[in-house]
Structures are given as structure tokens and as C-alpha cells.
Design a protein around this motif. Structure first.
Motif, mmCIF file in Angstrom:
data_model
loop_
_atom_site.group_PDB
_atom_site.id
_atom_site.type_symbol
_atom_site.label_atom_id
_atom_site.label_comp_id
_atom_site.label_asym_id
_atom_site.label_seq_id
_atom_site.Cartn_x
_atom_site.Cartn_y
_atom_site.Cartn_z
ATOM 1 N N GLU A 1 -7.340 8.038 -5.555
ATOM 2 C CA GLU A 1 -8.519 8.125 -4.451
ATOM 3 C C GLU A 1 -8.017 7.124 -3.479
ATOM 4 O OE1 GLU A 1 -11.101 9.927 -4.063
ATOM 5 O OE2 GLU A 1 -10.933 10.796 -6.019
ATOM 6 N N PRO A 2 -8.389 7.033 -2.226
ATOM 7 C CA PRO A 2 -7.962 6.195 -0.940
ATOM 8 C C PRO A 2 -8.002 4.651 -1.601
ATOM 9 C CG PRO A 2 -9.180 7.909 -0.052
ATOM 10 C CD PRO A 2 -9.458 7.983 -1.647
ATOM 11 N N TYR A 3 -7.210 3.839 -0.950
ATOM 12 C CA TYR A 3 -7.236 2.290 -0.998
ATOM 13 C C TYR A 3 -8.654 2.096 -0.798
ATOM 14 C CZ TYR A 3 -2.270 1.708 -1.983
ATOM 15 O OH TYR A 3 -0.829 1.564 -2.465
ATOM 16 N N SER A 4 -9.128 1.191 -1.313
ATOM 17 C CA SER A 4 -10.586 0.500 -1.167
ATOM 18 C C SER A 4 -10.403 -0.554 -0.053
ATOM 19 C CB SER A 4 -11.031 -0.520 -2.398
ATOM 20 O OG SER A 4 -11.240 0.160 -3.439
ATOM 21 N N ASP A 5 -9.409 -0.942 0.386
ATOM 22 C CA ASP A 5 -9.369 -1.575 1.613
ATOM 23 C C ASP A 5 -8.516 -1.045 2.798
ATOM 24 O OD1 ASP A 5 -6.800 -1.759 0.553
ATOM 25 O OD2 ASP A 5 -6.738 -4.164 0.384
ATOM 26 N N ALA A 6 -8.141 0.295 2.451
ATOM 27 C CA ALA A 6 -7.573 1.119 3.512
ATOM 28 C C ALA A 6 -8.260 2.498 3.402
ATOM 29 C CB ALA A 6 -6.057 1.083 3.479
ATOM 30 N N PRO A 7 -9.387 2.762 3.646
ATOM 31 C CA PRO A 7 -9.794 4.248 3.748
ATOM 32 C C PRO A 7 -8.975 5.296 4.207
ATOM 33 C CG PRO A 7 -11.537 2.607 4.258
ATOM 34 C CD PRO A 7 -10.205 1.824 4.264
ATOM 35 N N GLY A 8 -8.979 6.474 3.528
ATOM 36 C CA GLY A 8 -8.033 7.602 4.048
ATOM 37 C C GLY A 8 -6.805 7.350 3.745
ATOM 38 N N HIS A 9 -6.026 6.205 3.203
ATOM 39 C CA HIS A 9 -4.882 6.094 2.743
ATOM 40 C C HIS A 9 -4.841 6.096 1.245
ATOM 41 C CE1 HIS A 9 -0.639 4.996 2.860
ATOM 42 N NE2 HIS A 9 -0.834 3.733 2.367
ATOM 43 N N THR A 10 -3.542 7.009 0.703
ATOM 44 C CA THR A 10 -3.579 7.124 -0.674
ATOM 45 C C THR A 10 -1.955 6.617 -1.222
ATOM 46 O OG1 THR A 10 -3.230 9.312 -0.553
ATOM 47 C CG2 THR A 10 -5.208 8.587 -0.803
ATOM 48 N N GLY A 11 -1.335 5.982 -0.134
ATOM 49 C CA GLY A 11 0.180 5.705 -0.604
ATOM 50 C C GLY A 11 0.879 6.734 -0.082
ATOM 51 N N LEU A 12 2.382 6.472 -0.693
ATOM 52 C CA LEU A 12 3.647 7.215 -0.133
ATOM 53 C C LEU A 12 4.312 7.897 -1.429
ATOM 54 C CD1 LEU A 12 4.919 4.631 2.109
ATOM 55 C CD2 LEU A 12 3.829 6.838 2.912
ATOM 56 N N ALA A 13 4.484 9.011 -1.588
ATOM 57 C CA ALA A 13 5.429 9.920 -2.574
ATOM 58 C C ALA A 13 6.792 9.696 -1.891
ATOM 59 C CB ALA A 13 4.929 11.365 -2.478
ATOM 60 N N LEU A 14 7.826 8.833 -2.691
ATOM 61 C CA LEU A 14 8.967 8.573 -2.076
ATOM 62 C C LEU A 14 9.947 9.834 -2.519
ATOM 63 C CD1 LEU A 14 9.510 4.808 -2.860
ATOM 64 C CD2 LEU A 14 8.297 5.961 -1.092
ATOM 65 N N ASN A 15 9.698 10.290 -3.571
ATOM 66 C CA ASN A 15 10.150 11.715 -3.839
ATOM 67 C C ASN A 15 9.271 12.879 -4.255
ATOM 68 O OD1 ASN A 15 13.220 10.874 -3.784
ATOM 69 N ND2 ASN A 15 12.771 9.593 -5.226
ATOM 70 N N ARG B 1 0.894 -1.160 -0.199
ATOM 71 C CA ARG B 1 0.030 0.128 0.064
ATOM 72 C C ARG B 1 0.890 1.214 0.036
ATOM 73 N NH1 ARG B 1 -2.618 -3.420 3.874
ATOM 74 N NH2 ARG B 1 -4.375 -4.197 3.070
ATOM 75 N N GLY B 2 2.019 1.166 -0.697
ATOM 76 C CA GLY B 2 2.707 2.383 -0.753
ATOM 77 C C GLY B 2 2.620 2.941 -2.067
ATOM 78 N N ALA B 3 2.132 2.446 -3.173
ATOM 79 C CA ALA B 3 1.563 3.057 -4.439
ATOM 80 C C ALA B 3 0.870 4.353 -4.123
ATOM 81 C CB ALA B 3 1.134 1.776 -5.401
ATOM 82 N N MET B 4 1.248 5.254 -4.905
ATOM 83 C CA MET B 4 0.352 6.541 -4.841
ATOM 84 C C MET B 4 -1.047 6.355 -5.498
ATOM 85 S SD MET B 4 2.834 9.988 -4.554
ATOM 86 C CE MET B 4 3.228 10.005 -6.172
#
Length: 555
Positions: free
Chosen positions: A319-333, A313-316
Motif C-alpha cells: 500500500e502507498p507510503y503513509s507520508d507519500a500518498p500514491g507512491h509505493t516504491g521502486l522495483a529495481l528488477n 522511499r524506494g522500498a516496494m
């Protein structure tokens, strides 16, 4: 002088007897040669001299025109251009072969047992490293906690990479050594997973892994030489003749140059520089290195990261993850950093490949590229910037790839590994933009295929099978997962040959079997162009030829 003249006379007699045939080092005859050259799609024989293909044609034509030091009668076997992996980690593959293989583990307890078994034979105070666990394969899909692992390894340091390399699990000893506690903050672009009380679980995602990196033992050059030797042998056994190494540091570059100079680099490497500032600065100052050691090593690309992986669940996502509401991933740079390096690459003559998996990650990179091309007045087709993975795409962004001249560098086996849970992450609508090979191809995009080894197997036949069937090795699901996105066998072969060569500016050197190209070829035990798709998995590599030399022959 007499001996020389006598030798010349003998040669003249031989030439006369042979009808003044040209010489070749190697001839392949009685094969089915699928050339990937539209002007001559199929042939029977190939003549090779000085590491290059000199002629392709019928048995009669090649035999009548050439006399060879060695002739291989293929007895009808299939000959293809040498297979090219457009995205893998060569030294990483070798290092993984020296670690615990945790792929396919049925549950977390199985992982702990494997580590505990290794600990019994590992000196106290040493590190135990493993790779390949995937919580999505376990009955409990949640990330594990370190407690069971720590209890089994009280006298060792344990570092276990998730299958995608974007998360690791460490034991309590490692966290203590790195000073990771309840009060440790998440670094930008990373996440320390925590339990209900706020204590670290031992799972570190994306940039949080950097908290551990300074404490990891650094392999010696001798250890890495063994690792590279193992990786090279594995690759040529699978019919690979070129790999694009997606993220090469100074250690790997030095090792590749050392091997190439000694004639030990069994296949060709297209190196993409890792995101290390002193390394990038030194290469941006001096420019690319193209065709070193008779085209066995080229350094003309840079690899960056936009986001993490879908499984962790690090991919940006937009819209939020369907199985992790409120989480949209991580910007690595940051976008600003990606924009700066894109400009530096264009000014210095380097290709840029950016890892992007989520739809927001891909849109960000396409935006970065579009702005860079406009600012520097270049056409994307001329610089061939790439997106590594291009895994989840929003429909409006799909036609931007050919319009901008951006290459999607994709890995078919990611689809068949992720299909069991990808819809849980993305939902039924958004998942239609995932692994959308045919939709992308219809737009005219040049799609290159690879494996991302050691995340997946480096076996390109597995990738070809995945592209053709969109099924796992047991034939699940029936008909294929979103089967409308599958490719034909010839399309899949193009992805691993001429398209992959194009992605490295090398389509005039390799990727098809035609005169003047490098003599890189593979011979297979089955004609996969006519066999049933599931026969691809039973196909063996009979022979791998690199630069006109047989580097692997099946026993």
C-alpha cells in the motif's frame, strides 16, 4: 643420523616429562569460553593446532593433555566464537573510509561546509566523494537540492551517497557532465528528483544513479588495495572473523584472491556475486568456488535487488507510503528477471540472496523462491536461499520463511537507525511488521545478523546491543522501540555466530567453539552474557584470532 637420533632422544625425554602430551600451537586458558555448542555450553580453555580447534574443556584437562608453543592466560576474560557479519560490503567499507564521512550531520548546511573544506585541498577538476548523509536526521526532512552545494564547488565534481547507498546527491557539474536535464526521463527502477519547475534537484534514487556511474573515476588496483587493507584492519579490530560480502564484482574478487594468496586476507570472505551478466554467466558455467585458500574465500552465492530502501522511499510497499500518498516504491528488477536468475542459480549450485526491504518486495521474492523450488523439485532447506534485509513484512508472509526454508539475513542496527521515522513511512499498523526479529524467530526461521556496513558501523557489538535493547546509544526510547521484538543476549550472539555460519552452509566449519572447527575466536574485555545491556557499548575486543593466529590484540 647421529644428530637426528639425538634430537629424537631429546624429544622423547620431553614427552616423557610432560606425560606424553599432544602438541598444540596455541592454548587459551583461564577464560570463560561461551562455545555456542549446546552439548558443552561453557568451558575454560581451548587448544588449537594447524588452524583448527583440537580440544575444549577445563583448564586442568587442556593443560594436562597438551603442550603448546604459546599459551595465552586470559585471566577470566570472555571467549566467543569469531563473530560473523552475514551482510556487509567489505571493499565498499574500505572505500568509504577514504571518503568524506557525512554521517551524523545536523543539517544540509553542515554537509556543504564539509565538502567545501575538502574542496580547498582538492585539485580543481577532481571528484569529491562522500557518504552517510540522511535527510531524516535534519530539521527539514525533505531531500536537499544541489544549489547550495553547487555554489560552493564550482570547480569540482561532487558525488555524495545517502546513508543507505540507494540515493546520491550530485552537484551541477556532475549533472552537466552526465547530460541530466529537465528533459531526462526517469529510468526503469529509478527516479530523478525534481523541483517545482521540473528541473533536477541533484538527487538520484536507485537505478537513476546508473546515469552517473559511467562518469565516475574508477579506483586503481593500488587504491583498492589500500582500501581493502583499511577495511580488513577495521573488521578484525571489531572481532569479526568472517564477513559475507553482499555484491562482489570482478575487481573485488581479483583483489580478494590476490590478498588471500599472499596471506594478507586477515579474515574469511563468503562472496556473493554482484548482478553483472558476464560475471554471473562465467560462474554459472563453472560452478561455485568453495573453501579456497584454506577456507579464507568462498564464492557460492549471488546477490540481486528487488527494491530500494525505506529511507529514500524506494522500498516496494503493498500500500502507498503513509507520508507519500500514491507512491509505493521502486522495483529495481522485474519478477521475470528474478525468476530467471533463481533458476540459473539452482541449476548451477549457487545460493541466491535478494535484497528486499518493503512488504511487497519481500512478498515478491518469497513468491519467486516458492515457484523456483517447485519447478526444480528442491526443498528450500537444502539450498538456503536468503532474503537480504527482510525489513518490512506483511503478517501472512512471516511464516513462509521457515516453511520455504528461506533465511532472513537482517541487520539489527537498521532498526535503531530507522526507528525515528519508520512509522512516518509505514503508519502504526504496518510498522509492527518491521524489524520483527522475535516474531520471525518464533516461526522457526534461521535468522542471520549483519551490519550492512558501510551503511551502518561494522561493529558487531553495536548490532548485538541493538538486538538486545532496540534503543539508541543514549537509551532512547525508554524500554526499547516495540520492545517485544527484542532478542536475549544469547540469541543475539547466535545471530552473529552459528546462525550466520548456517546462512553460508558453514555451520560445520565455524560459528561455535568445538573440536575440528576452524580456530576463529574473539576475546572481549567484559562478559556481555551477564553484564547489563548498556555495558555492551563499553566492551572492547581484547584479541581476535583467525585460523589460530592472533590478527588483532588491543594495546
Amino acid at each position: 643420523m647421529i644428530r637426528t637420533m639425538a634430537g629424537l632422544a631429546a624429544s622423547a625425554v620431553l614427552l616423557t616429562a610432560c606425560g606424553f602430551k599432544e602438541t598444540a600451537d596455541l592454548m587459551l586458558v583461564n577464560g570463560k569460553v561461551v562455545t555456542m555448542n549446546d552439548e558443552q555450553p561453557v568451558a575454560e580453555a581451548v587448544a588449537i593446532r594447524d588452524g583448527r580447534i583440537v580440544s575444549v574443556g577445563t583448564n586442568e584437562r587442556i593443560r594436562s593433555a597438551y603442550v603448546a608453543g604459546k599459551t595465552e592466560d586470559l585471566q577470566g576474560a570472555l571467549v566467543l566464537p569469531g563473530l560473523i557479519d552475514a551482510h556487509m560490503h567489505l571493499l565498499g567499507l574500505g572505500r568509504s573510509l577514504q571518503q568524506l564521512d557525512l554521517s551524523g550531520t545536523a543539517d544540509f548546511e553542515s554537509v556543504v561546509r564539509l565538502v567545501a573544506d575538502r574542496a580547498r585541498f582538492t585539485p580543481k577538476g577532481s571528484w569529491i566523494k562522500g557518504r552517510g548523509w540522511d535527510q531524516n536526521d535534519w530539521p527539514t526532512k525533505s531531500f536537499p537540492s544541489h544549489h547550495l552545494l553547487s555554489a560552493a564547488t564550482r570547480e569540482h565534481y561532487v558525488y555524495l551517497s545517502r546513508v543507505d547507498g540507494h540515493a546520491v546527491l550530485v552537484n551541477e557539474n556532475v549533472m552537466k557532465r552526465a547530460g541530466i536535464t529537465r528533459s531526462t526521463s526517469d529510468p526503469p527502477g529509478g527516479k530523478i528528483l525534481r523541483d517545482a519547475t521540473g528541473h533536477p534537484t541533484g538527487v538520484l534514487v536507485d537505478n537513476a544513479i546508473d546515469l552517473i556511474t559511467p562518469f565516475l573515476p574508477v579506483p586503481t588496483m593500488e587504491e583498492d588495495s589500500v582500501a581493502l587493507t583499511m577495511a580488513l584492519q577495521t573488521c578484525v579490530e571489531y572481532g569479526l572473523t568472517t564477513v559475507h560480502d553482499a555484491g562482489v564484482d570482478r575487481t573485488a574478487l581479483e583483489l580478494y584472491k590476490r590478498f588471500a594468496g599472499a596471506g594478507r586476507l586477515q579474515l574469511r570472505v563468503y562472496a556473493m556475486l554482484s548482478d553483472t551478466q558476464d560475471l554471473l554467466r562465467s560462474y554459472f558455467d563453472r560452478g561455485p568456488e568453495i573453501g579456497l585458500f584454506n577456507h579464507f574465500l568462498t564464492v557460492r552465492a549471488v546477490k540481486l535487488y528487488a527494491d530500494g530502501a525505506l529511507g529514500s522511499r524506494g522500498a516496494m510497499l503493498l500500500e502507498p507510503y503513509s507520508d507519500a500518498p500514491g507512491h509505493t516504491g521502486l522495483a529495481l528488477n522485474s519478477r521475470e528477471y528474478l525468476q530467471r536468475i533463481a533458476g540459473d542459480a539452482l541449476r548451477s549450485g549457487f545460493q541466491l540472496g535478494i535484497h528486499a526491504i518493503g512488504d511487497r518486495g519481500n512478498r515478491t521474492v518469497l513468491d519467486v523462491y516458492e515457484q523456483a523450488f517447485q519447478q526444480h523439485g528442491v526443498k528450500g532447506d537444502s539450498v538456503r536461499f536468503r532474503i537480504e534485509h527482510a525489513q518490512v513484512l506483511s503478517p501472512p508472509d512471516i511464516p513462509r520463511f521457515p516453511r520455504l526454508g528461506v533465511i532472513p539475513s537482517m541487520q539489527p542496527t537498521h532498526c535503531t537507525s530507522d526507528m525515528y521515522w519508520a512509522e512516518d513511512r509505514l503508519g502504526p499498523a504496518r510498522v509492527r511488521g518491521a524489524y520483527a526479529w522475535r516474531t520471525l524467530m518464533k516461526t522457526g526461521a534461521h535468522i542471520a545478523f549483519g551490519s550492512d556496513a558501510p551503511v551502518e558501523s561494522p561493529n558487531p557489538l553495536w548490532g548485538i546491543y541493538a538486538a538486545v535493547t532496540r534503543q539508541d546509544h543514549n537509551g532512547f526510547p525508554q524500554g526499547g522501540w516495540y520492545a517485544s521484538e527484542h532478542w536475549t543476549i544469547m540469541e543475539a550472539l547466535r545471530g552473529f555466530t552459528i546462525n550466520a555460519a548456517y546462512a553460508a552452509f558453514e555451520e560445520n566449519l565455524k560459528g561455535s567453539i568445538e573440536p575440528d572447527k576452524l580456530a576463529d575466536l574473539v576475546v572481549l574485555s567484559k562478559d556481555i552474557t551477564t553484564a547489563g545491556p548498556h555495558e555492551i557499548l563499553q566492551t572492547r575486543v581484547v584479541m581476535t584470532i583467525v585460523h589460530g593466529r592472533v590478527v588483532h590484540r588491543a594495546k
